[in-house]
Enzyme design. Structure first.
Site, PDB file in Angstrom:
ATOM      1  N   LYS A 173      34.692  39.092  40.662  1.00 43.83           N
ATOM      2  CA  LYS A 173      35.116  38.739  42.022  1.00 43.83           C
ATOM      3  C   LYS A 173      33.865  38.391  42.830  1.00 43.83           C
ATOM      4  O   LYS A 173      32.821  39.033  42.658  1.00 43.83           O
ATOM      5  CB  LYS A 173      35.847  39.942  42.626  1.00 43.83           C
ATOM      6  N   SER A 175      43.527  41.159  47.379  1.00 34.67           N
ATOM      7  CA  SER A 175      42.581  40.098  47.624  1.00 34.67           C
ATOM      8  C   SER A 175      41.846  39.580  46.391  1.00 34.67           C
ATOM      9  O   SER A 175      41.225  38.523  46.442  1.00 34.67           O
ATOM     10  CB  SER A 175      41.530  40.607  48.615  1.00 34.67           C
ATOM     11  N   SER A 180      44.059  45.816  46.301  1.00 32.99           N
ATOM     12  CA  SER A 180      43.563  44.492  45.899  1.00 32.99           C
ATOM     13  C   SER A 180      43.302  44.280  44.414  1.00 32.99           C
ATOM     14  O   SER A 180      43.039  43.151  44.005  1.00 32.99           O
ATOM     15  CB  SER A 180      42.292  44.166  46.664  1.00 32.99           C
TER      16      SER A 180
END
Ligand code: GLN
Length: 485
Positions: free
Chosen positions: A78, A153, A177
């Site tokens: 990420k 997210s 997330s």
């Protein structure tokens, strides 16, 4: 079967047997990226050149019989993890050109385990969101239906694993997330205990909630990567100096006689009927595996979302104060004085959701309101944690839905923040309590969208979670479909 479709354990067996090379896996994965990335848009930055060099290095290691099961395996990060010399944006314009001078601890650990990095994945700006639509770089699509969101997210990481654009990926989970996008994309996602994985080099959102964890294709792979990333780090004061067990040793053990808690507060109006049916079926699966399901109560569940949306924005408003155009990334041009430079930089550098959170958080922390909001929320948070302490006296793990609905359509909730916030109604509690949680695929809707079941356990009981999840995975035998991209 193509190499990009395999798991870490399958690939590492073949690597060690000398049947394939890491370079072949890497080119299979990048071939897949070339074919599907235009539809999925999982990545912000690709690391093709360094990946090929890392694959060659890993090949050396494997030939010498060195390196664990991650050696030579392509994984994605990420874009919230600092990577030395590689742009790290956190999905924000304000960090559009930020190149960190150091690696996050997790990145260091993966690197020394011989993992190959494919790139940095897309995310909601500063990890604020549930759909990856809040990224400065545009939305990621759900590989099962590119008209739908992948969750967030960490949506880019979940989508990349699902689409075969990496073998495993890493994300962060502040209120869901990792688990929510894992559920919406049909992969395994784990949020470890607060303190289990070092956050040194993780760009901070809400420091009392943030935790790092993996996305994998199955539970065994989750155990493999947890063995690599868990553990104490002297550079991170909230990481806990507690020994890391061999997480793989929990796999394949049965759960006969276990008590699986079903919180009655988690079966609410508004939960999608197909999700509810899949979760009820999952309960029967664990019963079929010899566990006993017991109804439990988490009486303060109703307050979780409200508490989270005080605590998380408050901490974010303070963490994000450092982005002022002086040290990091973006700076707006032409300002008469310092204050104007700050204002212009922050106005242009942050997106709407981040600004909303900064404003809510600043308000909640301001003098005269602190007691009414932040202090009160922290007190209720204590009650939420106590609910779990009580519940675990009566059960070994807890089983819940991960997300109240399957993947929704792009744009469906962008104008309705509250609706978006409710996507995490079942995941936020674990962050507030600091306990670990895992989402495991448990079926599909009639429309072919994946559904996930969540298991929760007490602090530092990741082993127990993996044991439950692997027993569930084995007995549920969910058919291994692939998205038709
Ligand atoms: N969706 C939640 C939020 O918007 C959780 C995000 C996260 O876990 N990073 O804050």
């Amino acid at each position: 079967m193509e190499l990009y479709e395999l798991t870490i354990h399958e690939l590492s067996d073949r690597l060690r047997a000398g049947e394939i090379t890491s370079a072949e896996i890497v080119s299979s994965v990048f071939g897949r990226i070339d074919a599907v990335e235009k539809d999925v848009r999982a990545y912000i930055t690709l690391m093709r050149e360094t990946a090929l060099a890392e694959a060659a290095e890993a090949g050396e290691k494997i030939r010498k019989g060195e390196g664990g099961p991650l050696a030579g395996i392509p994984v994605a990060l990420k874009d919230i993890f600092c990577t030395k010399g590689v742009r790290t944006t956190c999905g924000s314009r304000i960090l559009e050109n930020f190149i960190p001078p150091y690696d996050a601890t997790v990145v260091e650990k993966l690197r020394s385990a011989g993992a190959v990095f494919t790139g940095k994945t897309n995310m909601d700006e500063f990890a604020m969101g549930s759909s990856t639509e809040n990224s400065f770089f545009g939305a990621t699509r759900n590989p099962w239906d590119i008209e739908r969101i992948p969750g967030g997210s960490s949506g880019g990481s979940a989508a990349a694993v699902t689409a075969g654009e990496c073998i495993a990926a890493f994300g962060s989970d502040t209120g869901g997330s990792i688990r929510q996008p894992a559920s919406l994309c049909g992969v395994v996602g784990m949020k470890p205990t607060y303190g289990r994985v070092s956050r040194y080099g993780l760009i901070a959102f809400a420091s009392s909630l943030d935790q790092i964890g993996p996305f994998t294709k199955d539970v065994e792979d989750c155990a493999i990567v947890m063995n690599v990333i868990a553990g104490y780090d002297p550079r991170e004061s909230t990481s806990v100096p507690q020994e890391v067990p061999d997480y793989r040793s929990f796999l394949g053990r049965d759960i006969k006689g276990w008590r699986v808690g079903i919180p009655k507060e988690y079966f609410i109006d508004g939960i999608d009927p197909e999700v509810e049916a899949a979760i009820r079926k999952a309960i029967r699966v664990v019963e079929g595996a010899g566990a006993k399901s017991v109804e439990i109560s988490l009486p303060h569940t109703d307050y979780c979302v409200a508490v989270y949306y005080i605590v998380a924005p408050a901490e974010a408003s303070s963490n994000l104060a450092r982005y002022d155009g002086v040290k990091y990334g973006f700076r707006a041009g032409e300002a008469r004085d310092l204050l104007e430079m700050y204002k212009k930089t922050r106005s242009a550098g942050f997106g709407a959701e981040v600004k909303r959170r900064i404003m809510i958080g600043t308000y909640a922390l301001s003098s005269g309101y602190y007691d009414a909001y932040y202090r009160k929320a922290s007190q209720v948070r204590g009650l939420i944690k106590r609910d779990f302490d009580e519940a675990f006296k009566n059960c070994d793990v807890i089983l819940t839905p991960t997300s109240p609905t399957p993947a929704f359509r792009l744009g469906e909730r962008t104008d309705d923040p509250l609706q978006m916030y409710l996507s995490d109604i079942f995941t936020i509690s674990a962050n507030l309590a600091g306990i670990p949680g895992i989402s495991v695929p448990c079926g599909y809707t009639t429309g072919g969208l994946p559904i996930g079941v969540q298991f929760l356990a007490g602090h530092f009981q990741e082993g127990r979670l993996l044991q439950a999840a692997s027993a569930y995975e084995k007995h549920a035998r969910i058919d291994k479909r692939r998205p038709s991209l």
